[in-house]
Design an enzyme around this catalytic site. Structure first.
Site, PDB file in Angstrom:
ATOM      1  N   LEU A  69       0.828  -1.215   0.000  1.00  0.00           N
ATOM      2  CA  LEU A  69       0.000   0.000   0.000  1.00  0.00           C
ATOM      3  C   LEU A  69       0.859   1.260   0.000  1.00  0.00           C
ATOM      4  O   LEU A  69       0.340   2.363  -0.106  1.00  0.00           O
ATOM      5  CB  LEU A  69      -0.982  -0.019   1.168  1.00  0.00           C
ATOM      6  CG  LEU A  69      -1.979  -1.193   1.155  1.00  0.00           C
ATOM      7  CD1 LEU A  69      -2.935  -1.127   2.346  1.00  0.00           C
ATOM      8  CD2 LEU A  69      -2.778  -1.228  -0.146  1.00  0.00           C
ATOM      9  N   ARG A  70       2.175   1.086   0.132  1.00  0.00           N
ATOM     10  CA  ARG A  70       3.169   2.153  -0.118  1.00  0.00           C
ATOM     11  C   ARG A  70       3.152   3.316   0.860  1.00  0.00           C
ATOM     12  O   ARG A  70       3.905   4.274   0.663  1.00  0.00           O
ATOM     13  CB  ARG A  70       3.013   2.719  -1.536  1.00  0.00           C
ATOM     14  CG  ARG A  70       2.988   1.678  -2.649  1.00  0.00           C
ATOM     15  CD  ARG A  70       4.322   0.996  -2.797  1.00  0.00           C
ATOM     16  NE  ARG A  70       4.408   0.214  -4.029  1.00  0.00           N
ATOM     17  CZ  ARG A  70       5.138  -0.882  -4.145  1.00  0.00           C
ATOM     18  NH1 ARG A  70       5.836  -1.349  -3.129  1.00  0.00           N
ATOM     19  NH2 ARG A  70       5.198  -1.537  -5.285  1.00  0.00           N
ATOM     20  N   ASP A 324      -0.071  -9.846  -4.085  1.00  0.00           N
ATOM     21  CA  ASP A 324       1.191  -9.120  -4.253  1.00  0.00           C
ATOM     22  C   ASP A 324       0.957  -7.845  -5.067  1.00  0.00           C
ATOM     23  O   ASP A 324       1.783  -7.468  -5.904  1.00  0.00           O
ATOM     24  CB  ASP A 324       2.274 -10.000  -4.898  1.00  0.00           C
ATOM     25  CG  ASP A 324       3.659  -9.364  -4.832  1.00  0.00           C
ATOM     26  OD1 ASP A 324       3.825  -8.327  -4.147  1.00  0.00           O
ATOM     27  OD2 ASP A 324       4.576  -9.892  -5.485  1.00  0.00           O
ATOM     28  N   HIS A 328       2.964   0.876  -9.006  1.00  0.00           N
ATOM     29  CA  HIS A 328       4.088   1.773  -9.272  1.00  0.00           C
ATOM     30  C   HIS A 328       3.619   2.980 -10.071  1.00  0.00           C
ATOM     31  O   HIS A 328       2.619   2.914 -10.788  1.00  0.00           O
ATOM     32  CB  HIS A 328       5.192   1.044 -10.046  1.00  0.00           C
ATOM     33  CG  HIS A 328       5.961   0.073  -9.205  1.00  0.00           C
ATOM     34  ND1 HIS A 328       6.802   0.470  -8.185  1.00  0.00           N
ATOM     35  CD2 HIS A 328       6.007  -1.284  -9.216  1.00  0.00           C
ATOM     36  CE1 HIS A 328       7.331  -0.605  -7.613  1.00  0.00           C
ATOM     37  NE2 HIS A 328       6.860  -1.684  -8.217  1.00  0.00           N
ATOM     38  N   PHE A 342      10.040  -3.708 -10.401  1.00  0.00           N
ATOM     39  CA  PHE A 342       9.323  -4.981 -10.338  1.00  0.00           C
ATOM     40  C   PHE A 342       7.946  -4.735  -9.714  1.00  0.00           C
ATOM     41  O   PHE A 342       7.859  -4.101  -8.660  1.00  0.00           O
ATOM     42  CB  PHE A 342      10.070  -5.957  -9.425  1.00  0.00           C
ATOM     43  CG  PHE A 342      11.317  -6.578 -10.007  1.00  0.00           C
ATOM     44  CD1 PHE A 342      11.233  -7.693 -10.823  1.00  0.00           C
ATOM     45  CD2 PHE A 342      12.581  -6.062  -9.707  1.00  0.00           C
ATOM     46  CE1 PHE A 342      12.384  -8.297 -11.329  1.00  0.00           C
ATOM     47  CE2 PHE A 342      13.736  -6.657 -10.209  1.00  0.00           C
ATOM     48  CZ  PHE A 342      13.636  -7.776 -11.029  1.00  0.00           C
TER      49      PHE A 342
END
Ligand code: NCD
Ligand code: ZN
Length: 457
Positions: A69-70, A324, A328, A342
């Site tokens: 979730l960054r 997963d 990005h 990735f």
């Protein structure tokens, strides 16, 4: 808190926790499941909203053991708010957030920050995952007990492996006392080296460095040996090779506490997709083009791997499906294949792509639901099973989906900030109609049909 009452009528109810697969009704009120079965009009309170479930599946909400979730630190890629909307749209009611944030989730303060943010911004349940090592650097164990007390779902250094075998051994030793699994990103970097895609003919054709299957299998074998010597709880993150399946199978046969997850893309997409033709072979694709949205760790692999993973999932050696989800920003992907980040944005396409396996009779619908609900809940532990059942008296975390709805993936419509998926423009069959968390509808999609309220018809 009082939530509205809802009844879903005449849906196919699939509840693997009770071996249930039958057409019926489900009544929700006060945030709980009140009743399931064939409900007479008398048992439905006046004012209850009625959803027409004809042709739809109702199941416990999906639980994702692995997503990114960054937040904090990489809010330009994803936020808890956007990721939770993406999760809700994908039918997920619980998301376990990986700790490769900045700062990483290696102390209670960061866990509490995420829990607080989730209370403010999230439509679904968010469970932070704690780092195995301090700073996720791999040299010193994190304060695992502090993290466990703060409420982490499990431990992982995901994005990187726990490369030091002795640290992994210690972490596994503590895992059994804490009752939480160690989810390892199994990648022996001395084997994967500079690899950017699966080793094989496509990598050779494109002149890209390949990642051998042994990079994964060697570390899984090591971790299984460590789980055996410590009695610890090992969870293998994003298992991706045909050879990894028998390793996990044998570990389970020996009675070890080893579980594994597989991602939707590793079950449905091969390394042919790296060529940019969405699965067309090199001769058809005809060029040396490549699609950086296919770059993911572990890499997309051969059809042989895909088929072995599907079999492993169907027969239960692989316990669950985890997305997963790795969103990005555009600029991380609009570069050469070597330089691209990735990761694939998965939450919103997971069900549609997985339904392909059901439509092709490679996986039963009940098994699919099990691997998205009870499978992950069991890995989280006993107290989470409550989120993976439609048993009356439990929390109403529910997904409603239309297995036959055909749609075209359009990343401009994604809730996720991450538009990085090779599935953009492809057709999928199977779509979430509504997602309910604690009795509240948090996603209301195409195909949701309300009938007149009970008592006001
Ligand atoms: C993940 C990410 O972007 O954080 N990337 C990926 O390709 N899967 C890290 C990870 O899960 O290993
Ligand atoms: Zn990983």
């Amino acid at each position: 808190m009082e939530t509205e009452s809802l009844v879903i009528r005449q849906a196919r109810i699939i509840d693997p926790s009770r071996d249930l697969d039958q057409v019926g009704d489900i009544l929700i009120g006060n945030g709980e499941i009140l009743a399931t079965g064939s409900l007479g009009s008398d048992s439905i309170p006046d004012g209850t909203r009625v959803i027409d479930g004809t042709g739809l599946v109702v199941a416990p909400g999906f639980i994702d053991l692995h997503c990114h979730l960054r937040e904090p630190g990489f809010e330009y890629k994803e936020t808890i708010a956007a990721g939770s909307r993406a999760g809700a749209k994908g039918g997920f009611t619980t998301l376990c957030a990986m700790p490769n944030t900045d700062p990483p989730i290696d102390n209670a303060a960061v866990v509490e920050f995420i829990q607080q943010k989730a209370r403010q911004d999230s439509k679904v349940r968010i469970l932070p995952i704690g780092c195995v090592t301090k700073g996720r650097k791999g040299y010193e164990l994190s304060e695992m007990e502090e993290l466990a007390s703060a409420g982490v779902a499990c431990f992982s250094d995901d994005g990187d492996p726990v490369f030091d075998a002795n640290l992994m051994k210690l972490a596994l030793t503590y895992s059994s006392d804490l009752g939480l699994a160690i989810s390892n990103h199994c990648q022996d970097k001395s084997l994967s080296c500079n690899g950017v895609m699966a080793e094989g003919p496509v990598a050779t054709h494109l002149g890209l460095d390949g990642i051998p299957a042994a990079a994964e299998e060697a570390m899984i074998a090591r971790d299984i040996a460590l789980a055996e010597s410590t009695g610890g709880r090992l969870h293998v993150a994003h298992l991706s090779t045909a050879g990894s399946v028998p390793l996990v199978r044998e570990a389970k046969d020996r009675g070890l506490s080893v579980t594994a997850e597989v991602c939707p893309h590793h079950l449905t997409v091969t390394d042919q997709w790296v060529l940019g033709g969405k699965g067309a072979s090199a001769s058809v694709a005809g060029s040396l083009a490549y699609d950086t949205s296919t770059k993911v760790y572990p890499p997309l692999r051969s059809l042989n791997d895909v088929e072995a993973l599907i079999k492993g999932l169907a027969d239960g050696v692989i316990d669950c499906i985890a997305t997963d989800h790795a969103p990005h920003d555009l600029t991380s992907k609009q570069v050469t294949y070597q330089d691209a980040a990735f990761g694939i944005s998965v939450l919103e396409t997971a069900l549609g792509s997985l339904m392909q396996l059901v439509h092709e009779s490679k996986l039963s619908m009940v098994a699919l639901v099990d691997r998205l609900t009870l499978g992950p809940a069991k890995i989280l532990g006993e107290s989470y099973k409550e989120l993976a059942t439609l048993q009356p008296g439990t929390t109403a975390d529910i997904v409603i989906f239309d297995p036959e709805h055909e749609w075209t993936v359009d990343t401009s419509q994604f809730e996720s900030k991450g538009k990085n998926t090779p599935l953009d423009g492809t057709k999928l069959k199977g779509r979430v109609v509504a997602t309910i968390v604690g009795g509240t509808i948090v996603y209301d999609g195409p195909g949701l049909q309300f009938q007149a309220e009970k008592g006001r018809a």
